[in-house]
Design a protein around this motif. Sequence first.
Motif, PDB file in Angstrom:
ATOM      1  N   ALA A 195       0.813  -1.220   0.000  1.00 27.41           N
ATOM      2  CA  ALA A 195       0.000   0.000   0.000  1.00 27.41           C
ATOM      3  C   ALA A 195       0.847   1.271   0.000  1.00 27.41           C
ATOM      4  O   ALA A 195       0.305   2.369   0.151  1.00 27.41           O
ATOM      5  CB  ALA A 195      -0.932   0.000   1.215  1.00 27.41           C
ATOM      6  N   LEU A 196       2.174   1.148  -0.153  1.00 21.93           N
ATOM      7  CA  LEU A 196       3.056   2.319  -0.116  1.00 21.93           C
ATOM      8  C   LEU A 196       3.361   2.794  -1.531  1.00 21.93           C
ATOM      9  O   LEU A 196       3.401   2.001  -2.480  1.00 21.93           O
ATOM     10  CB  LEU A 196       4.371   1.969   0.594  1.00 21.93           C
ATOM     11  CG  LEU A 196       4.265   1.482   2.047  1.00 21.93           C
ATOM     12  CD1 LEU A 196       5.656   1.186   2.599  1.00 21.93           C
ATOM     13  CD2 LEU A 196       3.554   2.495   2.904  1.00 21.93           C
ATOM     14  N   ASP A 197       3.608   4.087  -1.658  1.00 26.63           N
ATOM     15  CA  ASP A 197       4.040   4.611  -2.946  1.00 26.63           C
ATOM     16  C   ASP A 197       5.493   4.220  -3.186  1.00 26.63           C
ATOM     17  O   ASP A 197       6.194   3.740  -2.286  1.00 26.63           O
ATOM     18  CB  ASP A 197       3.867   6.135  -2.986  1.00 26.63           C
ATOM     19  CG  ASP A 197       4.652   6.823  -1.889  1.00 26.63           C
ATOM     20  OD1 ASP A 197       5.872   6.995  -2.041  1.00 26.63           O
ATOM     21  OD2 ASP A 197       4.035   7.175  -0.846  1.00 26.63           O
ATOM     22  N   ALA A 198       5.961   4.431  -4.428  1.00 27.76           N
ATOM     23  CA  ALA A 198       7.292   3.955  -4.812  1.00 27.76           C
ATOM     24  C   ALA A 198       8.391   4.616  -3.998  1.00 27.76           C
ATOM     25  O   ALA A 198       9.379   3.967  -3.612  1.00 27.76           O
ATOM     26  CB  ALA A 198       7.515   4.207  -6.305  1.00 27.76           C
ATOM     27  N   VAL A 199       8.245   5.914  -3.694  1.00 31.87           N
ATOM     28  CA  VAL A 199       9.285   6.619  -2.942  1.00 31.87           C
ATOM     29  C   VAL A 199       9.370   6.078  -1.519  1.00 31.87           C
ATOM     30  O   VAL A 199      10.467   5.760  -1.012  1.00 31.87           O
ATOM     31  CB  VAL A 199       9.005   8.132  -2.939  1.00 31.87           C
ATOM     32  CG1 VAL A 199      10.012   8.856  -2.049  1.00 31.87           C
ATOM     33  CG2 VAL A 199       9.048   8.690  -4.353  1.00 31.87           C
ATOM     34  N   THR A 200       8.218   5.941  -0.854  1.00 33.98           N
ATOM     35  CA  THR A 200       8.224   5.426   0.526  1.00 33.98           C
ATOM     36  C   THR A 200       8.687   3.980   0.559  1.00 33.98           C
ATOM     37  O   THR A 200       9.390   3.555   1.485  1.00 33.98           O
ATOM     38  CB  THR A 200       6.817   5.547   1.147  1.00 33.98           C
ATOM     39  OG1 THR A 200       6.355   6.896   1.006  1.00 33.98           O
ATOM     40  CG2 THR A 200       6.842   5.181   2.612  1.00 33.98           C
ATOM     41  N   GLU A 201       8.303   3.193  -0.444  1.00 32.44           N
ATOM     42  CA  GLU A 201       8.737   1.804  -0.489  1.00 32.44           C
ATOM     43  C   GLU A 201      10.259   1.708  -0.600  1.00 32.44           C
ATOM     44  O   GLU A 201      10.887   0.855   0.039  1.00 32.44           O
ATOM     45  CB  GLU A 201       8.090   1.087  -1.666  1.00 32.44           C
ATOM     46  CG  GLU A 201       8.380  -0.409  -1.695  1.00 32.44           C
ATOM     47  CD  GLU A 201       7.687  -1.100  -2.850  1.00 32.44           C
ATOM     48  OE1 GLU A 201       7.281  -2.261  -2.674  1.00 32.44           O
ATOM     49  OE2 GLU A 201       7.560  -0.485  -3.928  1.00 32.44           O
ATOM     50  N   SER A 202      10.866   2.600  -1.376  1.00 28.02           N
ATOM     51  CA  SER A 202      12.332   2.611  -1.479  1.00 28.02           C
ATOM     52  C   SER A 202      12.965   2.972  -0.148  1.00 28.02           C
ATOM     53  O   SER A 202      13.998   2.405   0.238  1.00 28.02           O
ATOM     54  CB  SER A 202      12.773   3.600  -2.565  1.00 28.02           C
ATOM     55  OG  SER A 202      12.284   3.209  -3.830  1.00 28.02           O
ATOM     56  N   GLU A 203      12.359   3.912   0.599  1.00 27.12           N
ATOM     57  CA  GLU A 203      12.872   4.272   1.916  1.00 27.12           C
ATOM     58  C   GLU A 203      12.794   3.075   2.871  1.00 27.12           C
ATOM     59  O   GLU A 203      13.744   2.808   3.622  1.00 27.12           O
ATOM     60  CB  GLU A 203      12.088   5.452   2.482  1.00 27.12           C
ATOM     61  CG  GLU A 203      12.263   6.750   1.701  1.00 27.12           C
ATOM     62  CD  GLU A 203      11.397   7.863   2.263  1.00 27.12           C
ATOM     63  OE1 GLU A 203      10.687   7.610   3.262  1.00 27.12           O
ATOM     64  OE2 GLU A 203      11.429   8.977   1.713  1.00 27.12           O
ATOM     65  N   VAL A 204      11.667   2.369   2.813  1.00 27.36           N
ATOM     66  CA  VAL A 204      11.512   1.198   3.682  1.00 27.36           C
ATOM     67  C   VAL A 204      12.515   0.119   3.297  1.00 27.36           C
ATOM     68  O   VAL A 204      13.108  -0.545   4.166  1.00 27.36           O
ATOM     69  CB  VAL A 204      10.069   0.671   3.613  1.00 27.36           C
ATOM     70  CG1 VAL A 204       9.952  -0.674   4.321  1.00 27.36           C
ATOM     71  CG2 VAL A 204       9.107   1.677   4.226  1.00 27.36           C
ATOM     72  N   ALA A 205      12.722  -0.078   1.995  1.00 30.10           N
ATOM     73  CA  ALA A 205      13.707  -1.088   1.558  1.00 30.10           C
ATOM     74  C   ALA A 205      15.089  -0.737   2.073  1.00 30.10           C
ATOM     75  O   ALA A 205      15.839  -1.617   2.526  1.00 30.10           O
ATOM     76  CB  ALA A 205      13.703  -1.166   0.028  1.00 30.10           C
ATOM     77  N   GLY A 206      15.448   0.552   2.023  1.00 36.42           N
ATOM     78  CA  GLY A 206      16.733   0.964   2.575  1.00 36.42           C
ATOM     79  C   GLY A 206      16.814   0.711   4.062  1.00 36.42           C
ATOM     80  O   GLY A 206      17.872   0.349   4.584  1.00 36.42           O
TER      81      GLY A 206
END
Length: 613
Positions: free
Chosen positions: A547-558
């Motif tokens: 349910a996250l946008d691409a930018v937030t998902e990248s932050e979470v992946a980091g």
Amino acid sequence: MSEVLSSSPASAPPPPPPPAVSPPAVSPSAETPGDVIRLALFRDRRGLLLLGGAAGLSGHQIGEALVPVAIGWAIDSGIVAGDTGGFLRDLALLALLFAGLTFSWRFGYTCLTRATLYGAHALRQRVVGRALHPGGAAERRAPGVTTAIATSDTGRVGGFCWTVSELVSVLAAIVTSAVALLAISPALGLIVLLATPLSLLLMQLVSRPLERRSGAEQAAAATAEGLATEFVSGVRVLKGVGAEDEAARRYATASRRSLEAAVRAISAKAGYYGVSVVFSALLTSVIALVSGLRALDGEIGVGQLVAVVGLAQFIQQPMARLGVFGIELAQKRASARRIADQLTTPPAVPVHHQATDARPSSDEERPPAGAPLTSEPAPERASEPGPEPAPALRITPGPETRWPALTVAAGQRVGLVHDSPDEAAALVAILARRAPVEPGRFAVGGTELATLDPETARARHVHAQGGWARVLPDTLHDNVVLDAPLDADTLAATAVDEVAGLLPDGYAERLTSGGATLSGGQRQRILLARALHTSQPLLVLHDPTTALDAVTESEVAGGLAGVTGRAVLLVTTSPALLAVCDTVAARIDGAWTVAPHPRLLTESAAYRELIGA
């Protein structure tokens, strides 16, 4: 397991330890509707409260039945005989009678209220305890259905003590009235004595269809309540997928069924009431007619006639009440049956009691018998390299290709891409011990997962977060980590600070059940932060960023890339999350391939299609 002591010579090898015996599986205790009712009535000395309540209500009803007798006696001994002193004495006795029956009512009411509250609370604890059983339930029930059982059904069965006590008191009132009528006129007493068992038999026959319809009514109402609870809590999701019309249609169907069941039950109840009222009115009419004829013949006096008329009017209420007991018993038995069904639902996962082996590792480490306990340090021993720690997770494949041959060690991040979403969810449920585990296929920390009870597996080995995770009706802080400090790095990794910044009270904001006031992405970030705050060596996450946008998902992946010291299994098809994994196991065209994400991405078009890259 106790250690086996041997008396053999020192040169002889020590005897082998006895074989381990698998402990019995723990399942919910067998319950019947009768067991449920007995638990509400008699457990924890509630039987004494029931006895006191029955005695109090019976004293009140006996006093009520004696009131017309006392009035008739006062008329005959005072007014008719012209004895003023006797009349005043009878009035004083009548006042004492009223005081006694008032006290009896208050005493019985107090005892039964306490018994009802305690009994309902005991049942509620059993129902909630079964709902929280670590092995889950083989039969899935909607949350609203469980809520209805834990509230309305437990309260109804908890009030069984009122039904029993009132039945005893009504029978006491009828017996007292019959004895008084026998003393005045044997014919009148015989009429009451014969009518009472006939009334009980008639009401029992009439109540049978009512019991069936009451059970159907309660089940239909619980189903409609469960759907309403789920739809209200998931209204955002329903709107997001455009399923409002389908949800409304399903609820309308369930509500219509509930209404039809309620109408059938009310129709049966109305017929039951009608038969009860007609029977009690006929009995009262017969008593009044017979007493009037005997008064005209001079067989009974004025005071006796007043007593008989008063008793005829009074007995109508106990007789009508006697007829209503069938309705209450039908409803309470139906509720007890629903509670018993809830308590006897077998677990989805067998639960085993784990035996703790706290014995010394050898006889050399055991202190000699009678030696005093000291705090002196043990003599130093030559350091020897110990065995390498067991991997946090080891999956052994079987003849089928449902799962890959996979090992996840501490500090590793491993991705798992399955071409079947249902199989991916099933794997997460197995690792969470929410589904049966096939022996020999899964091991956590060197221990076979199938031998661990769910509670031990979740507390010591695995934290698996799947679709069952929910935002709790508590503060944002306590949703992430209960009564413990928040980790700033974890909050930054999951972008929960952004969620707190949008709430009026920040981390002190109290959230609604299921996070109904939050967006899907906000809920996922809260649940992910909760998972990262846990301490189990193995962390399993199933699609944590859908349910996250691409930018937030990248932050979470980091942020997940910075997780150290724990083994992380990411069951997902997200390219951003798979990119931070050390290796990926992917099921492509029915076969498993284990390789780094960049290599799979470069060499496999099927893999690129599977993850949507």
